[in-house]
Design a protein around this motif. Structure first.
Motif, PDB file in Angstrom:
ATOM      1  N   ASN A 196      11.084  28.430  21.039  1.00  0.00           N
ATOM      2  CA  ASN A 196      10.899  26.985  21.085  1.00  0.00           C
ATOM      3  C   ASN A 196       9.488  26.606  20.668  1.00  0.00           C
ATOM      4  N   ASP A 197       9.335  25.360  20.225  1.00  0.00           N
ATOM      5  CA  ASP A 197       8.026  24.811  19.899  1.00  0.00           C
ATOM      6  C   ASP A 197       7.759  23.638  20.829  1.00  0.00           C
ATOM      7  N   GLU A 198       6.553  23.113  20.772  1.00  0.00           N
ATOM      8  CA  GLU A 198       6.237  21.922  21.545  1.00  0.00           C
ATOM      9  C   GLU A 198       7.101  20.754  21.066  1.00  0.00           C
ATOM     10  N   ALA A 199       7.417  19.834  21.991  1.00  0.00           N
ATOM     11  CA  ALA A 199       8.197  18.647  21.658  1.00  0.00           C
ATOM     12  C   ALA A 199       7.468  17.421  22.177  1.00  0.00           C
ATOM     13  N   GLY A 200       7.202  16.481  21.291  1.00  0.00           N
ATOM     14  CA  GLY A 200       6.455  15.295  21.665  1.00  0.00           C
ATOM     15  C   GLY A 200       7.281  14.318  22.495  1.00  0.00           C
ATOM     16  N   ILE A 201       6.648  13.709  23.475  1.00  0.00           N
ATOM     17  CA  ILE A 201       7.303  12.673  24.267  1.00  0.00           C
ATOM     18  C   ILE A 201       7.360  11.375  23.469  1.00  0.00           C
ATOM     19  N   ASN A 202       6.188  10.935  23.018  1.00  0.00           N
ATOM     20  CA  ASN A 202       6.136   9.708  22.221  1.00  0.00           C
ATOM     21  C   ASN A 202       5.186   9.812  21.042  1.00  0.00           C
ATOM     22  N   TYR A 203       4.477  10.916  20.942  1.00  0.00           N
ATOM     23  CA  TYR A 203       3.738  11.295  19.735  1.00  0.00           C
ATOM     24  C   TYR A 203       3.443  12.783  19.835  1.00  0.00           C
ATOM     25  N   ALA A 204       3.030  13.368  18.725  1.00  0.00           N
ATOM     26  CA  ALA A 204       3.021  14.826  18.600  1.00  0.00           C
ATOM     27  C   ALA A 204       2.167  15.526  19.651  1.00  0.00           C
ATOM     28  N   ASP A 205       1.030  14.949  20.012  1.00  0.00           N
ATOM     29  CA  ASP A 205       0.113  15.643  20.917  1.00  0.00           C
ATOM     30  C   ASP A 205       0.376  15.359  22.390  1.00  0.00           C
ATOM     31  N   ASN A 206       1.309  14.470  22.673  1.00  0.00           N
ATOM     32  CA  ASN A 206       1.681  14.194  24.066  1.00  0.00           C
ATOM     33  C   ASN A 206       3.042  14.818  24.296  1.00  0.00           C
ATOM     34  N   THR A 207       3.041  16.029  24.815  1.00  0.00           N
ATOM     35  CA  THR A 207       4.259  16.842  24.802  1.00  0.00           C
ATOM     36  C   THR A 207       4.901  16.964  26.175  1.00  0.00           C
ATOM     37  N   TYR A 208       6.211  17.237  26.150  1.00  0.00           N
ATOM     38  CA  TYR A 208       6.913  17.646  27.355  1.00  0.00           C
ATOM     39  C   TYR A 208       6.382  19.009  27.805  1.00  0.00           C
ATOM     40  N   ARG A 209       6.610  19.330  29.072  1.00  0.00           N
ATOM     41  CA  ARG A 209       6.251  20.668  29.547  1.00  0.00           C
ATOM     42  C   ARG A 209       6.963  21.704  28.686  1.00  0.00           C
ATOM     43  N   PHE A 210       6.201  22.673  28.181  1.00  0.00           N
ATOM     44  CA  PHE A 210       6.799  23.680  27.312  1.00  0.00           C
ATOM     45  C   PHE A 210       7.642  24.646  28.127  1.00  0.00           C
ATOM     46  N   ARG A 211       8.798  24.949  27.603  1.00  0.00           N
ATOM     47  CA  ARG A 211       9.671  25.969  28.188  1.00  0.00           C
ATOM     48  C   ARG A 211      10.293  26.766  27.052  1.00  0.00           C
ATOM     49  N   GLN A 212      10.042  28.065  27.062  1.00  0.00           N
ATOM     50  CA  GLN A 212      10.561  28.928  26.017  1.00  0.00           C
ATOM     51  C   GLN A 212      12.086  29.036  26.087  1.00  0.00           C
ATOM     52  N   ASP A 213      12.712  29.247  24.947  1.00  0.00           N
ATOM     53  CA  ASP A 213      14.143  29.525  24.895  1.00  0.00           C
ATOM     54  C   ASP A 213      14.461  30.730  25.779  1.00  0.00           C
ATOM     55  N   SER A 214      15.524  30.629  26.571  1.00  0.00           N
ATOM     56  CA  SER A 214      15.808  31.663  27.565  1.00  0.00           C
ATOM     57  C   SER A 214      16.194  33.004  26.948  1.00  0.00           C
ATOM     58  N   HIS A 232      22.197  37.799  11.847  1.00  0.00           N
ATOM     59  CA  HIS A 232      22.875  37.227  13.007  1.00  0.00           C
ATOM     60  C   HIS A 232      21.957  36.227  13.696  1.00  0.00           C
ATOM     61  N   PHE A 233      22.466  35.035  14.000  1.00  0.00           N
ATOM     62  CA  PHE A 233      21.683  34.051  14.743  1.00  0.00           C
ATOM     63  C   PHE A 233      22.578  33.366  15.763  1.00  0.00           C
ATOM     64  N   LEU A 234      21.957  32.706  16.735  1.00  0.00           N
ATOM     65  CA  LEU A 234      22.673  32.055  17.821  1.00  0.00           C
ATOM     66  C   LEU A 234      22.888  30.577  17.519  1.00  0.00           C
ATOM     67  N   PRO A 235      23.881  29.949  18.133  1.00  0.00           N
ATOM     68  CA  PRO A 235      24.109  28.520  17.891  1.00  0.00           C
ATOM     69  C   PRO A 235      22.903  27.706  18.361  1.00  0.00           C
ATOM     70  N   PRO A 236      22.376  26.827  17.517  1.00  0.00           N
ATOM     71  CA  PRO A 236      21.198  26.039  17.907  1.00  0.00           C
ATOM     72  C   PRO A 236      21.578  24.906  18.851  1.00  0.00           C
ATOM     73  N   TYR A 237      20.646  24.555  19.732  1.00  0.00           N
ATOM     74  CA  TYR A 237      20.864  23.429  20.636  1.00  0.00           C
ATOM     75  C   TYR A 237      19.725  22.417  20.559  1.00  0.00           C
ATOM     76  N   ARG A 238      18.752  22.667  19.694  1.00  0.00           N
ATOM     77  CA  ARG A 238      17.624  21.753  19.503  1.00  0.00           C
ATOM     78  C   ARG A 238      17.580  21.314  18.045  1.00  0.00           C
ATOM     79  N   GLY A 239      17.151  20.072  17.846  1.00  0.00           N
ATOM     80  CA  GLY A 239      17.072  19.561  16.487  1.00  0.00           C
ATOM     81  C   GLY A 239      16.104  20.335  15.617  1.00  0.00           C
ATOM     82  N   ASP A 240      14.948  20.756  16.176  1.00  0.00           N
ATOM     83  CA  ASP A 240      13.980  21.485  15.367  1.00  0.00           C
ATOM     84  C   ASP A 240      14.515  22.853  14.949  1.00  0.00           C
ATOM     85  N   HIS A 241      15.344  23.461  15.793  1.00  0.00           N
ATOM     86  CA  HIS A 241      15.964  24.737  15.414  1.00  0.00           C
ATOM     87  C   HIS A 241      16.955  24.542  14.273  1.00  0.00           C
TER      88      HIS A 241
END
Length: 474
Positions: A39-57, A135-144
């Motif tokens: 996973n990468d950082e995801a902006g709440i309302n702009y790029a540098d204001n991000t949600y808490r990062f959580r890596q793909d499980s 081989h890859f897994l089904p994506p669940y995020r738009g950036d993926h």
């Protein structure tokens, strides 16, 4: 004097754990190139204001690195494992502090080869030009989805159907069975989750807002430097199964429902639910329903052991609920038949439980059909049964929730009554007096052992009515 913030190297488990997991996956898959997008950082309302990062499980499970901007491959044919990423620039360090280099991060999980993120596409192009399966897994995020499009040229709408079923099945088979290291981490999260719930028991009283209880509960997780495993449900409108509003003020006679869990530093989840009176005691009617709920809960638990399909535990709970509703004059007929036909779902419209681990609903992004159902087992589309996330025979190492509930949902009453559904079992006229009851549930977490089942957690969560009263006055 110069002071620098040093971000520690962090991998959740021992290095040998990750090496062993990848080795098993390689053996199970046999050949090909396995692609893992972090996973990468995801902006709440702009790029540098991000949600808490959580890596793909899944990335965490095999590579253990909770850092943004990483990808990895396991090239089985070349016997190579590579982590792709970028080292920090001085502009990054100004904001983040010093971090380990990419190679230092990778070394903590037993990987010696790293490459720049810009080299990933070239590596994949070369592999594909040689006819190597990717081989890859089904994506669940738009950036993926965008990333897979750029890397493999597969349009987003086609990616889920083109994801690797062999890889999904191999990962599910491995992650479904928790080892001792994982069980210790889960049990720690369950204990912290229990502390969150005990704080709620002490807090709930007339005049308090749902938001105040949610704040106290979430503070417990934050106090220990951990995070929430999922968005907290804290409500006196328990008939809304996932209610995150926190807007109501509590009053005497209400039932408060809390569904909350912690995620510890190892990123494993706990998931507990509690129901309690807002005042000192339940009303007589509430106590009756709560006791029926407890009967359904322990009827389900009595079924838990290796080899028993979880669907049987679900049906045991559904039958007990139908029996209880019949005692209250809200159902009629044979309770077991009411359970099999789905009439019970008027009061219990969800599934009994779900797998739990690095995800609170473990591997749900890989597909409930693979995680919760045996090979060839068809998932029902019927209301109630379609929400049963786990049905397969239980095996040692499975960790899951048990969470029957009883809910009075006016909109569901009106819909079924208008459609004349299950009139042989449901006493619709009697239901009118219960439209304002709301709902309740309790939830605990269990592990299947080689010989039976074990309740997870070393701290007891209140369950009986007397335990609830005691917790509220502690």
């Amino acid at each position: 004097m110069q002071i620098s913030i040093i971000v520690p190297i962090f991998a959740s488990m021992n290095k040998e754990t990750y090496i062993s997991r990848r080795a098993k996956l390689k053996k199970d898959m046999g050949s090909g190139l396995l692609l893992f997008l972090g996973n990468d950082e995801a902006g709440i309302n702009y790029a540098d204001n991000t949600y808490r990062f959580r890596q793909d499980s899944t990335f965490l499970y095999f590579f253990g690195l909770n850092y943004a901007g990483l990808a990895a491959i396991i090239d089985i044919d070349a016997d190579t494992e590579i982590v792709f990423g970028n080292d920090l620039t001085i502009d990054d360090i100004v904001w983040t502090g010093i971090q380990p280099t990419l190679s230092e991060k990778a070394a903590t999980v037993g990987i010696t080869k790293t490459m720049a993120l810009s080299d990933l596409k070239g590596y994949l192009d070369k592999a594909r030009s040689k006819g190597q399966a990717v081989h890859f897994l089904p994506p669940y995020r738009g950036d993926h989805r965008v990333w897979l499009w750029e890397l493999l040229g597969i349009e987003p709408k086609a990616q889920t159907s083109m994801a690797s079923e062999p890889l999904i099945k191999a990962i599910v088979s491995q992650r479904n069975h928790k080892d001792e290291e994982e069980i210790r981490a889960i049990e720690a999260s369950v204990d912290l989750s229990t502390e969150m719930h005990l704080a709620a028991y002490r807090m709930v009283r007339p005049g308090i807002y749902e938001s105040q209880v949610a704040a106290v509960v979430e503070e417990v997780a934050c106090r220990y430097g951990d995070a929430l495993a999922f968005p907290t449900i804290a409500t006196i409108q328990g008939q809304v199964l996932h209610n995150h509003g926190f807007i109501h003020q509590m009053k005497e006679g209400d039932i408060f429902l809390l569904d909350a869990g912690a995620e510890t530093k190892e990123h494993y989840a706990g998931d507990l639910s509690s129901s309690m009176p807002v005042g000192d005691r339940f009303t007589d009617r509430q106590a009756e329903v709560y006791q029926i709920h407890l009967e359904s809960f322990y009827a389900a638990v009595d079924k838990l052991k290796p080899g028993v399909p979880f669907r049987e535990a679900h049906m045991a709970a559904a039958t007990k609920i139908a029996e209880g509703m019949k005692r209250l004059g809200l159902m009629k007929g044979d309770p077991a038949e009411a359970a099999e036909t789905g009439a019970y779902a008027m009061f219990f419209p969800c599934g009994l439980g779900h797998m739990m681990g690095l995800d609170v609903h473990d591997m749900e992004n890989l597909g409930e059909q693979y995680v919760g159902y045996a090979e060839g087992e068809v998932k029902s589309r019927q209301f109630g049964f379609k929400s049963l996330r786990l049905a397969r025979p239980l095996e040692p190492g499975f960790v899951f929730t048990v969470e029957p509930g009883i809910y009075f949902i006016p909109e569901l009453m009106d819909k079924w009554r208008a459609e004349h559904l299950h009139e042989d079992f449901i006493c619709y006229d009697a239901l009118d007096a219960w439209r304002d009851f709301t709902g309740l549930r309790n939830e605990l977490n269990y592990l299947i052992t080689p010989t039976g089942v074990r309740l997870l957690g070393t701290i007891k969560k209140p369950m009986t009515i007397e335990e609830v009263y005691k917790a509220k006055n502690s």
